[in-house]
Design an enzyme around this catalytic site. Structure first.
Site, PDB file in Angstrom:
ATOM      1  NE  ARG A 161      17.250  15.169  33.690  1.00 54.74           N
ATOM      2  CZ  ARG A 161      17.987  14.805  32.633  1.00 54.74           C
ATOM      3  NH1 ARG A 161      17.961  13.579  32.173  1.00 54.74           N
ATOM      4  NH2 ARG A 161      18.792  15.690  32.064  1.00 54.74           N
TER       5      ARG A 161
ATOM      6  CB  SER B  56      17.305  21.168  33.158  1.00 53.42           C
ATOM      7  OG  SER B  56      18.317  20.895  32.233  1.00 53.42           O
TER       8      SER B  56
ATOM      9  CD  GLU C 136      15.492  17.891  36.016  1.00 54.50           C
ATOM     10  OE1 GLU C 136      15.791  16.974  36.797  1.00 54.50           O
ATOM     11  OE2 GLU C 136      16.298  18.743  35.609  1.00 54.50           O
TER      12      GLU C 136
HETATM   13  N1  EPU Z   1      17.969  25.117  22.838  1.00 48.31           N
HETATM   14  C1  EPU Z   1      17.637  26.414  22.467  1.00 48.31           C
HETATM   15  N2  EPU Z   1      17.848  27.409  23.383  1.00 48.31           N
HETATM   16  C2  EPU Z   1      18.368  27.185  24.607  1.00 48.31           C
HETATM   17  C3  EPU Z   1      18.691  25.867  24.981  1.00 48.31           C
HETATM   18  C4  EPU Z   1      18.477  24.842  24.083  1.00 48.31           C
HETATM   19  O1  EPU Z   1      17.179  26.674  21.361  1.00 48.31           O
HETATM   20  O2  EPU Z   1      18.531  28.152  25.351  1.00 48.31           O
HETATM   21  C5  EPU Z   1      17.791  24.034  21.851  1.00 48.31           C
HETATM   22  C6  EPU Z   1      19.172  23.556  21.362  1.00 48.31           C
HETATM   23  O3  EPU Z   1      19.611  24.288  20.272  1.00 48.31           O
HETATM   24  C7  EPU Z   1      18.878  22.131  20.980  1.00 48.31           C
HETATM   25  C8  EPU Z   1      17.777  21.714  21.978  1.00 48.31           C
HETATM   26  O4  EPU Z   1      17.214  22.912  22.481  1.00 48.31           O
HETATM   27  O5  EPU Z   1      18.348  22.048  19.692  1.00 48.31           O
HETATM   28  C9  EPU Z   1      18.318  20.861  23.105  1.00 48.31           C
HETATM   29  O6  EPU Z   1      19.324  21.571  23.804  1.00 48.31           O
HETATM   30  P1  EPU Z   1      20.559  20.838  24.532  1.00 48.31           P
HETATM   31  O7  EPU Z   1      21.069  19.770  23.669  1.00 48.31           O
HETATM   32  O8  EPU Z   1      21.472  21.881  25.035  1.00 48.31           O
HETATM   33  O9  EPU Z   1      19.910  20.070  25.734  1.00 48.31           O
HETATM   34  P2  EPU Z   1      18.651  20.389  26.630  1.00 48.31           P
HETATM   35  O10 EPU Z   1      17.468  19.656  26.130  1.00 48.31           O
HETATM   36  O11 EPU Z   1      18.536  21.843  26.796  1.00 48.31           O
HETATM   37  C10 EPU Z   1      19.112  18.285  28.150  1.00 48.31           C
HETATM   38  C11 EPU Z   1      19.125  17.979  29.615  1.00 48.31           C
HETATM   39  C12 EPU Z   1      20.425  18.482  30.243  1.00 48.31           C
HETATM   40  C13 EPU Z   1      21.580  17.796  29.549  1.00 48.31           C
HETATM   41  C14 EPU Z   1      21.518  18.093  28.041  1.00 48.31           C
HETATM   42  C15 EPU Z   1      22.567  17.370  27.244  1.00 48.31           C
HETATM   43  C16 EPU Z   1      16.821  17.940  30.380  1.00 48.31           C
HETATM   44  C17 EPU Z   1      15.746  18.643  31.144  1.00 48.31           C
HETATM   45  N3  EPU Z   1      17.968  18.576  30.261  1.00 48.31           N
HETATM   46  O12 EPU Z   1      19.108  19.713  28.024  1.00 48.31           O
HETATM   47  O13 EPU Z   1      20.421  18.099  31.613  1.00 48.31           O
HETATM   48  O14 EPU Z   1      22.811  18.213  30.084  1.00 48.31           O
HETATM   49  O15 EPU Z   1      20.222  17.680  27.530  1.00 48.31           O
HETATM   50  O16 EPU Z   1      22.236  16.024  27.117  1.00 48.31           O
HETATM   51  O17 EPU Z   1      16.595  16.814  29.924  1.00 48.31           O
HETATM   52  C18 EPU Z   1      19.834  18.819  33.825  1.00 48.31           C
HETATM   53  O18 EPU Z   1      19.009  17.903  33.842  1.00 48.31           O
HETATM   54  O19 EPU Z   1      20.003  19.577  34.821  1.00 48.31           O
HETATM   55  C19 EPU Z   1      20.613  19.052  32.613  1.00 48.31           C
HETATM   56  C20 EPU Z   1      21.428  20.078  32.497  1.00 48.31           C
END
Ligand code: EPU
Length: 338
Positions: free
Chosen positions: A166, A238, A334
């Site tokens: 990012r 995010s 972010e």
């Molecule tokens: N999780 C929770 N609770 C929540 C959300 C997530 O427990 O409310 C846990 C999930 O169960 C999982 C972990 O956190 O174990 C990661 O969650 P997820 O795979 O949904 O991805 P994320 O880390 O929440 C990142 C990016 C997203 C991107 C997704 C998919 C960042 C800041 N965010 O989210 O990007 O779509 O991975 O690759 O890196 C964005 O940047 O705007 C964005 C949406």
């Protein structure tokens, strides 16, 4: 086409839907017009300046007392080709997801996992957008734009872009000093599919043998099920980054919380899931007035209607504090807060 306005409302230009005003607003479709506009009136140098794409990663805390520049350069054109790749130059003003749709339609690989990410093509390299195991830096070849200090059009090759999670040179050293007008991508004619993100693999395989189209469809399904549609509910994706912490902190969290998601990061560090931390701190689905944490994805802060940037900021500050108190982890925003 150019457009110049004073005291211009940015409500339709940020996905949070915050009603902030810009003292000056300039929009252009031809990079040469940007150059003329800025060179003709040197007093712009005295103004604060920001570049705004679709405004999908920005939070205005106040009116903006300066010049907002909106690059609206159109066009997708092939500029080179070899046996394995097409090089495609895309105007900064094109909508990112429409470009992904174009690539998938012509069976060109490399950005299918980045389907449905909001924003413009010009904004994609700035924060090195990423999702489901793909990052845009893997396919960026060159970034073209206008250098405000040198007062000329110039370009950055991939090695000069300093891409990281990012992050890029456009977000750090060149922030508001370089206005991106187009990006050259290298897309693959014989793509290798990237299905290492668990839920994606399941969804794609359920549709049969993987194709770019089925990957795009699966990503759209996953995103639509977890992330709010900015046309219905103001948000900026995010709100926080996934924090990168010392291995020792991650280890001690693992001892206390069996389910904590921990990913390996560069330099022997560990990356945690901010969404998990926020949910565990009790914020998922919590609403305070017109601001809240989304019910399905704790990483997303939403505007239920009429929230000011300051209200969103204050709410995010409470989340930050509470996560720090519970886990000793400092969350970093972010979203670009202006
Ligand atoms: N999780 C929770 N609770 C929540 C959300 C997530 O427990 O409310 C846990 C999930 O169960 C999982 C972990 O956190 O174990 C990661 O969650 P997820 O795979 O949904 O991805 P994320 O880390 O929440 C990142 C990016 C997203 C991107 C997704 C998919 C960042 C800041 N965010 O989210 O990007 O779509 O991975 O690759 O890196 C964005 O940047 O705007 C964005 C949406």
């Amino acid at each position: 086409m150019i457009r110049f306005s004073e005291n211009y409302s940015l409500k339709a230009h940020n996905t949070f839907g915050v009603d902030a005003k810009a003292k000056f607003y300039f929009e252009f479709t031809d990079p040469a017009d940007l150059q003329i506009f800025l060179n003709e009136n040197q007093s712009w140098k005295e103004e604060r300046l920001i570049v705004l794409g679709e405004g999908s990663n920005i939070l205005f805390l106040n009116d903006f007392d300066g010049l907002v520049i909106h690059p609206n350069v159109p066009g997708i054109k092939t500029v080179d080709e070899d046996r394995n790749n097409y090089w495609v130059e895309v105007g900064a003003g094109e909508v990112w997801d429409e470009f992904v749709d174009f690539a998938v339609t012509y069976n060109l690989g490399g950005i299918e996992n980045l389907s449905l990410i909001p924003g413009t093509v010009g904004a994609a390299p700035v924060q090195n957008i990423g999702a489901y195991g793909q990052e845009v830096c893997a396919v960026v070849e060159k970034v073209k734009g206008y250098d405000l200090e040198k007062q000329q059009l110039s370009e950055y090759t991939i090695d000069e872009c300093r891409f990281a999670y990012r992050d890029s040179i456009f977000k750090s050293y060149l922030k508001n000093k370089f206005i991106i007008t187009s990006v050259v991508f290298r897309l693959e004619k014989f793509p290798e599919f990237n299905l290492k993100y668990g839920q994606l693999e399941e969804k794609v395989k359920a549709k049969g043998d993987p194709t770019l189209q089925s990957i795009r469809e699966a990503v759209i399904e996953i995103r639509s099920s977890k992330l709010p549609d900015v046309k219905e509910l103001g948000s900026a994706g995010s709100f926080f980054k996934n924090p990168v912490v010392d291995e020792s902190l991650a280890e001690s969290l693992k001892l206390n919380y069996e389910t904590v998601p921990v990913y390996a990061a560069q330099g022997g560090k560990a990356k945690l899931a901010a969404g998990w931390l926020i949910e565990q701190a009790g914020w998922k689905g919590v609403r305070e007035g017109v601001v809240g944490v989304h019910k399905d994805q704790a990483l997303v802060i939403v505007n239920y209607g009429g929230a000011t940037g300051k209200e969103v900021w204050d709410f995010s500050e409470k989340i930050k504090q509470s996560v720090f108190e519970k886990f000793g982890v400092e969350l970093e925003r972010e979203v670009n807060c202006i």
